[in-house]
Design a protein around this motif. Structure first.
Motif, mmCIF file in Angstrom:
data_model
loop_
_atom_site.group_PDB
_atom_site.id
_atom_site.type_symbol
_atom_site.label_atom_id
_atom_site.label_comp_id
_atom_site.label_asym_id
_atom_site.label_seq_id
_atom_site.Cartn_x
_atom_site.Cartn_y
_atom_site.Cartn_z
ATOM 1 N N UNK A 20 0.858 -1.187 0.000
ATOM 2 C CA UNK A 20 0.000 0.000 0.000
ATOM 3 C C UNK A 20 0.891 1.232 0.000
ATOM 4 N N UNK A 21 0.638 2.144 -0.957
ATOM 5 C CA UNK A 21 1.490 3.330 -1.115
ATOM 6 C C UNK A 21 0.738 4.602 -0.756
ATOM 7 N N UNK A 22 1.388 5.451 0.039
ATOM 8 C CA UNK A 22 0.915 6.814 0.293
ATOM 9 C C UNK A 22 1.989 7.753 -0.257
ATOM 10 N N UNK A 23 1.885 8.054 -1.549
ATOM 11 C CA UNK A 23 2.887 8.873 -2.214
ATOM 12 C C UNK A 23 2.332 10.232 -2.645
ATOM 13 N N UNK A 24 1.156 10.586 -2.167
ATOM 14 C CA UNK A 24 0.565 11.885 -2.490
ATOM 15 C C UNK A 24 -0.068 12.474 -1.247
ATOM 16 N N UNK A 25 -1.103 13.272 -1.442
ATOM 17 C CA UNK A 25 -1.784 13.920 -0.332
ATOM 18 C C UNK A 25 -2.838 12.995 0.275
ATOM 19 N N UNK A 26 -3.133 13.223 1.535
ATOM 20 C CA UNK A 26 -4.240 12.553 2.209
ATOM 21 C C UNK A 26 -5.457 13.457 2.059
ATOM 22 N N UNK A 36 -3.629 9.338 -8.759
ATOM 23 C CA UNK A 36 -3.799 8.070 -8.038
ATOM 24 C C UNK A 36 -2.953 8.014 -6.780
ATOM 25 N N UNK A 37 -1.954 8.881 -6.670
ATOM 26 C CA UNK A 37 -1.118 8.901 -5.470
ATOM 27 C C UNK A 37 -1.868 9.430 -4.257
ATOM 28 N N UNK A 38 -2.879 10.280 -4.467
ATOM 29 C CA UNK A 38 -3.677 10.794 -3.349
ATOM 30 C C UNK A 38 -4.555 9.674 -2.799
ATOM 31 N N UNK A 39 -4.647 9.571 -1.486
ATOM 32 C CA UNK A 39 -5.426 8.516 -0.861
ATOM 33 C C UNK A 39 -6.460 9.110 0.089
ATOM 34 N N UNK A 40 -7.570 8.386 0.249
ATOM 35 C CA UNK A 40 -8.665 8.843 1.116
ATOM 36 C C UNK A 40 -9.259 7.628 1.820
ATOM 37 N N UNK A 62 4.751 11.372 1.909
ATOM 38 C CA UNK A 62 3.596 12.267 1.855
ATOM 39 C C UNK A 62 3.772 13.446 2.786
ATOM 40 N N UNK A 63 3.310 14.603 2.314
ATOM 41 C CA UNK A 63 3.289 15.817 3.140
ATOM 42 C C UNK A 63 2.107 15.840 4.098
ATOM 43 N N UNK A 64 1.200 14.886 3.983
ATOM 44 C CA UNK A 64 0.025 14.883 4.852
ATOM 45 C C UNK A 64 -1.199 15.371 4.111
ATOM 46 N N UNK A 94 3.175 15.723 8.948
ATOM 47 C CA UNK A 94 1.845 16.110 9.394
ATOM 48 C C UNK A 94 1.003 14.865 9.680
ATOM 49 N N UNK A 95 -0.202 14.756 9.118
ATOM 50 C CA UNK A 95 -1.059 13.607 9.412
ATOM 51 C C UNK A 95 -0.468 12.315 8.849
ATOM 52 N N UNK A 96 0.435 12.393 7.886
ATOM 53 C CA UNK A 96 1.101 11.191 7.393
ATOM 54 C C UNK A 96 2.007 10.584 8.458
ATOM 55 N N UNK A 97 2.494 11.404 9.389
ATOM 56 C CA UNK A 97 3.292 10.867 10.499
ATOM 57 C C UNK A 97 2.424 10.021 11.416
ATOM 58 N N UNK A 98 1.157 10.405 11.558
ATOM 59 C CA UNK A 98 0.213 9.607 12.343
ATOM 60 C C UNK A 98 -0.045 8.272 11.646
ATOM 61 N N UNK A 99 -0.291 8.316 10.347
ATOM 62 C CA UNK A 99 -0.533 7.090 9.590
ATOM 63 C C UNK A 99 0.661 6.142 9.710
#
Length: 234
Positions: A20-26, A36-40, A62-64, A94-99
């Motif tokens: 599972x990749x988080x390579x964009x914005x949340x 497709x890099x953005x995840x929700x 990700x920047x979050x 940011x929130x990516x650090x939480x993830x």
């Protein structure tokens, strides 16, 4: 706009694991997706439904983004019945650090980063009383992030020190993150992956800035997201 089923292709899946990749914005939902890099949350929920019981390799650069969306993703990943290995390939900001902290182990190379800070909101058309009320509400929301950090702290780390780091927007290397969070393992330096994002922060390290890529300029992406949000609202 591609449909969710078209975007949701579980790649590098085996009988026992999936990536599972988080390579964009949340972002909050599919209407805010730029690439497709953005995840929700709905994307992640459907992904997890397809890989129930499997171990996960979670790659983050990700920047979050949206706080509540990120918190929902964190909670879903925590509930997933499978071993979770996180790799921070560039940054978990940011929130990516939480993830990232949803992982059973979090691997961060010596030249990659976590960034922690307080929630950020924008507001207009409010009087002073409404702004003060909003500030109080943001403080309450921030406590949710603090609670996640506190649950994952190494023994002996004072949460008040972490709160001060959040006040100052602090970028942490792998080694620094390892001293704060119990599941983090610092690794050897590696080439940073590119990140497609429209977000930036005041103290972002130059090595991170130099690896960010996007098909359009930041201003174009931000404008497009505003237009999408406006269309959704009407």
């Amino acid at each position: 706009m591609p449909k969710l089923n078209e975007l949701l292709q579980v790649k590098n899946e085996t009988l026992t694991s999936a990536d599972l990749y988080f390579y964009g914005d949340i972002v909050s939902d599919e209407f805010e997706v730029w690439t497709a890099e953005d995840k929700y949350p709905q994307y992640v929920r459907n992904f997890l439904n397809k890989v129930q019981g499997k171990s996960l390799n979670i790659y983050i650069n990700s920047c979050g983004g949206a706080l509540f969306a990120g918190m929902a993703i964190y909670n879903m990943l925590k509930r997933h019945q499978g071993y979770k290995t996180v790799y921070v390939d560039g940054m978990a900001a940011s929130i990516a650090s939480v993830i990232a902290l949803a992982g059973d182990v979090v691997n961060i190379p010596s030249n990659a980063f976590m960034m922690i800070h307080n929630p950020i909101v924008s507001a207009y058309g409010l009087n002073s009383a409404a702004l003060r009320k909003l500030a109080d509400e943001v403080d309450v929301i921030g406590e949710g992030i603090v609670n996640v950090y506190q649950e994952n702290l190494c023994d002996g780390v004072n949460i008040e020190d972490v709160k001060k780091m959040m006040d100052e927007e602090t970028w942490l290397t792998g080694e620094q993150s390892e001293k704060l969070f119990k599941n983090v393992v610092a690794g050897e330096k590696m080439q940073l992956a590119a990140c497609a994002t429209s977000l930036s922060y005041a103290k972002m390290p130059e090595i991170i800035n130099s690896t960010q890529v996007a098909d359009n300029t930041v201003c174009q992406r931000q404008t497009e997201k505003i237009i999408k949000a406006f269309i959704k609202a009407i």
